[in-house]
Write a protein that holds these residues in place. Structure first.
Motif, PDB file in Angstrom:
ATOM      1  N   ALA A 114     144.189 170.664  86.330  1.00 53.62           N
ATOM      2  CA  ALA A 114     145.413 170.096  86.904  1.00 53.62           C
ATOM      3  C   ALA A 114     145.580 168.620  86.566  1.00 53.62           C
ATOM      4  CB  ALA A 114     145.422 170.296  88.416  1.00 53.62           C
ATOM      5  N   ASP A 115     144.468 167.905  86.393  1.00 55.25           N
ATOM      6  CA  ASP A 115     144.551 166.479  86.104  1.00 55.25           C
ATOM      7  C   ASP A 115     145.134 166.187  84.717  1.00 55.25           C
ATOM      8  OD1 ASP A 115     142.150 167.654  85.100  1.00 55.25           O
ATOM      9  OD2 ASP A 115     141.258 165.671  84.861  1.00 55.25           O
ATOM     10  N   ARG A 116     145.218 167.203  83.857  1.00 57.54           N
ATOM     11  CA  ARG A 116     145.770 166.992  82.515  1.00 57.54           C
ATOM     12  C   ARG A 116     147.133 167.662  82.332  1.00 57.54           C
ATOM     13  NH1 ARG A 116     141.626 167.289  77.788  1.00 57.54           N
ATOM     14  NH2 ARG A 116     143.288 166.022  76.893  1.00 57.54           N
ATOM     15  N   ALA A 117     147.675 168.261  83.384  1.00 52.90           N
ATOM     16  CA  ALA A 117     148.937 168.995  83.281  1.00 52.90           C
ATOM     17  C   ALA A 117     150.079 168.114  82.789  1.00 52.90           C
ATOM     18  CB  ALA A 117     149.293 169.630  84.624  1.00 52.90           C
ATOM     19  N   ASP A 118     150.207 166.904  83.339  1.00 51.81           N
ATOM     20  CA  ASP A 118     151.313 166.027  82.934  1.00 51.81           C
ATOM     21  C   ASP A 118     151.189 165.616  81.470  1.00 51.81           C
ATOM     22  OD1 ASP A 118     152.418 166.214  85.446  1.00 51.81           O
ATOM     23  OD2 ASP A 118     151.636 164.276  86.129  1.00 51.81           O
ATOM     24  N   GLU A 119     149.969 165.342  81.039  1.00 51.75           N
ATOM     25  CA  GLU A 119     149.732 164.973  79.632  1.00 51.75           C
ATOM     26  C   GLU A 119     150.236 166.075  78.696  1.00 51.75           C
ATOM     27  OE1 GLU A 119     145.826 164.830  76.709  1.00 51.75           O
ATOM     28  OE2 GLU A 119     145.524 164.594  78.867  1.00 51.75           O
ATOM     29  N   TYR A 120     149.885 167.324  78.995  1.00 48.83           N
ATOM     30  CA  TYR A 120     150.295 168.440  78.146  1.00 48.83           C
ATOM     31  C   TYR A 120     151.771 168.759  78.314  1.00 48.83           C
ATOM     32  CZ  TYR A 120     145.666 169.391  76.355  1.00 48.83           C
ATOM     33  OH  TYR A 120     144.466 169.296  75.686  1.00 48.83           O
ATOM     34  N   ALA A 121     152.323 168.554  79.496  1.00 51.89           N
ATOM     35  CA  ALA A 121     153.754 168.765  79.697  1.00 51.89           C
ATOM     36  C   ALA A 121     154.543 167.818  78.803  1.00 51.89           C
ATOM     37  CB  ALA A 121     154.124 168.559  81.163  1.00 51.89           C
ATOM     38  N   ASP A 122     154.096 166.555  78.724  1.00 50.79           N
ATOM     39  CA  ASP A 122     154.770 165.575  77.870  1.00 50.79           C
ATOM     40  C   ASP A 122     154.579 165.897  76.392  1.00 50.79           C
ATOM     41  OD1 ASP A 122     155.663 164.213  80.091  1.00 50.79           O
ATOM     42  OD2 ASP A 122     154.048 162.724  80.036  1.00 50.79           O
ATOM     43  N   ARG A 123     153.394 166.368  76.023  1.00 51.75           N
ATOM     44  CA  ARG A 123     153.084 166.646  74.623  1.00 51.75           C
ATOM     45  C   ARG A 123     153.736 167.929  74.123  1.00 51.75           C
ATOM     46  NH1 ARG A 123     147.131 168.243  72.517  1.00 51.75           N
ATOM     47  NH2 ARG A 123     147.996 170.320  72.626  1.00 51.75           N
ATOM     48  N   ASN A 124     153.696 168.985  74.951  1.00 50.82           N
ATOM     49  CA  ASN A 124     154.138 170.299  74.486  1.00 50.82           C
ATOM     50  C   ASN A 124     155.509 170.724  74.994  1.00 50.82           C
ATOM     51  OD1 ASN A 124     151.638 170.451  73.243  1.00 50.82           O
ATOM     52  ND2 ASN A 124     150.735 171.733  74.826  1.00 50.82           N
ATOM     53  N   GLY A 125     156.030 170.084  76.013  1.00 50.74           N
ATOM     54  CA  GLY A 125     157.326 170.465  76.569  1.00 50.74           C
ATOM     55  C   GLY A 125     158.459 169.724  75.892  1.00 50.74           C
ATOM     56  N   VAL A 126     158.568 169.896  74.585  1.00 49.85           N
ATOM     57  CA  VAL A 126     159.486 169.091  73.770  1.00 49.85           C
ATOM     58  C   VAL A 126     160.416 169.993  72.955  1.00 49.85           C
ATOM     59  CG1 VAL A 126     157.877 167.145  73.623  1.00 49.85           C
ATOM     60  CG2 VAL A 126     157.786 168.956  71.894  1.00 49.85           C
ATOM     61  N   PRO A 127     161.529 169.434  72.459  1.00 45.80           N
ATOM     62  CA  PRO A 127     162.420 170.213  71.597  1.00 45.80           C
ATOM     63  C   PRO A 127     161.655 170.793  70.405  1.00 45.80           C
ATOM     64  CG  PRO A 127     163.470 168.162  72.243  1.00 45.80           C
ATOM     65  CD  PRO A 127     162.034 168.080  72.712  1.00 45.80           C
ATOM     66  N   GLY A 128     162.023 172.009  70.041  1.00 48.36           N
ATOM     67  CA  GLY A 128     161.328 172.725  68.978  1.00 48.36           C
ATOM     68  C   GLY A 128     160.343 173.738  69.538  1.00 48.36           C
ATOM     69  N   GLU A 129     159.937 173.527  70.800  1.00 48.35           N
ATOM     70  CA  GLU A 129     159.083 174.495  71.488  1.00 48.35           C
ATOM     71  C   GLU A 129     159.978 175.480  72.246  1.00 48.35           C
ATOM     72  OE1 GLU A 129     155.544 174.745  71.779  1.00 48.35           O
ATOM     73  OE2 GLU A 129     155.522 173.313  70.133  1.00 48.35           O
ATOM     74  N   MET A 130     159.423 176.632  72.547  1.00 47.89           N
ATOM     75  CA  MET A 130     160.148 177.648  73.304  1.00 47.89           C
ATOM     76  C   MET A 130     159.259 178.175  74.421  1.00 47.89           C
ATOM     77  SD  MET A 130     161.699 180.032  70.215  1.00 47.89           S
ATOM     78  CE  MET A 130     160.104 180.753  69.833  1.00 47.89           C
ATOM     79  N   VAL A 131     159.840 178.408  75.579  1.00 44.57           N
ATOM     80  CA  VAL A 131     159.173 179.180  76.612  1.00 44.57           C
ATOM     81  C   VAL A 131     159.422 180.636  76.246  1.00 44.57           C
ATOM     82  CG1 VAL A 131     159.113 179.808  79.054  1.00 44.57           C
ATOM     83  CG2 VAL A 131     159.551 177.430  78.387  1.00 44.57           C
ATOM     84  N   VAL A 132     158.349 181.402  76.149  1.00 47.50           N
ATOM     85  CA  VAL A 132     158.446 182.823  75.826  1.00 47.50           C
ATOM     86  C   VAL A 132     158.053 183.606  77.068  1.00 47.50           C
ATOM     87  CG1 VAL A 132     157.652 184.681  74.336  1.00 47.50           C
ATOM     88  CG2 VAL A 132     157.849 182.337  73.419  1.00 47.50           C
ATOM     89  N   ARG A 133     158.976 184.420  77.515  1.00 52.84           N
ATOM     90  CA  ARG A 133     158.770 185.245  78.718  1.00 52.84           C
ATOM     91  C   ARG A 133     158.697 186.693  78.238  1.00 52.84           C
ATOM     92  NH1 ARG A 133     159.450 184.462  84.091  1.00 52.84           N
ATOM     93  NH2 ARG A 133     160.031 182.295  83.732  1.00 52.84           N
ATOM     94  N   VAL A 134     157.519 187.304  78.388  1.00 49.77           N
ATOM     95  CA  VAL A 134     157.338 188.684  77.948  1.00 49.77           C
ATOM     96  C   VAL A 134     157.681 189.629  79.094  1.00 49.77           C
ATOM     97  CG1 VAL A 134     155.718 190.399  77.035  1.00 49.77           C
ATOM     98  CG2 VAL A 134     155.546 187.993  76.310  1.00 49.77           C
ATOM     99  N   LYS A 135     158.699 190.434  78.854  1.00 50.39           N
ATOM    100  CA  LYS A 135     159.075 191.493  79.790  1.00 50.39           C
ATOM    101  C   LYS A 135     158.136 192.665  79.507  1.00 50.39           C
ATOM    102  CE  LYS A 135     162.471 189.111  81.438  1.00 50.39           C
ATOM    103  NZ  LYS A 135     162.390 188.564  82.777  1.00 50.39           N
ATOM    104  N   VAL A 136     157.187 192.863  80.399  1.00 49.39           N
ATOM    105  CA  VAL A 136     156.110 193.809  80.176  1.00 49.39           C
ATOM    106  C   VAL A 136     156.650 195.233  80.106  1.00 49.39           C
ATOM    107  CG1 VAL A 136     153.977 194.752  81.142  1.00 49.39           C
ATOM    108  CG2 VAL A 136     154.427 192.283  81.252  1.00 49.39           C
ATOM    109  N   GLY A 137     156.314 195.916  79.004  1.00 50.61           N
ATOM    110  CA  GLY A 137     156.713 197.304  78.835  1.00 50.61           C
ATOM    111  C   GLY A 137     155.584 198.262  79.168  1.00 50.61           C
TER     112      GLY A 137
END
Length: 147
Positions: A114-137
């Motif tokens: 949890a102490d590194r969540a903000d660091e990774y949110a800033d690094r990886n939560g950027v344009p060009g990335e996508m949230v992928v939500r898998v609808k489980v079949g």
């Protein structure tokens, strides 16, 4: 039900297995444009009935998901008794900046703390990335392969 010594896990067990600590990476399988297979590890979390992860649009994973959307995920425990879960489903993407930042931080907290969540949110939560939500079949959840 038992198959050659191993046991299908009870309903719902797969969710506990996916969320177990320490966090296991999922191995994500997709197909390249030419139909050949591609597999790569991804950090995941669960959101209700969905499996969620991030990837960039311009990766093999991202291009396949944008083109086709069918995915498979595998989680396994490499120690006896060798339990595993496989999931197949349809991927839906979200590129909303708030969702990117939220899920980048949430998945990082599972894997990096949890102490590194903000660091990774800033690094990886950027344009060009996508949230992928898998609808489980389909879920295959197996316990005690070696028993």
């Amino acid at each position: 039900m038992s198959h050659m010594g191993y046991t299908e896990a009870p309903d719902g067990w797969w969710r506990e297995f996916v969320l177990a600590k320490p966090a296991r990476t999922a191995k994500l399988a997709v197909t390249r444009k030419d139909g050949s297979p591609h597999i790569a590890p991804v950090w995941v979390d669960l959101d209700g009935p969905d499996v969620v992860f991030l990837t960039a649009r311009d990766t093999v994973k991202g291009k396949s998901i944008l083109r086709d959307g069918r995915v498979a995920l595998c989680f396994d425990d490499e120690r006896p008794p060798f339990n595993f879960v496989t999931i197949t489903g349809q991927a839906v993407i979200d590129e909303d900046p708030d969702q990117l930042k939220y899920w980048a931080g949430r998945t990082a907290a599972r894997y990096m703390g949890a102490d590194r969540a903000d660091e990774y949110a800033d690094r990886n939560g950027v344009p060009g990335e996508m949230v992928v939500r898998v609808k489980v079949g389909k879920v295959v959840a197996v316990q005690n392969v070696s028993d």
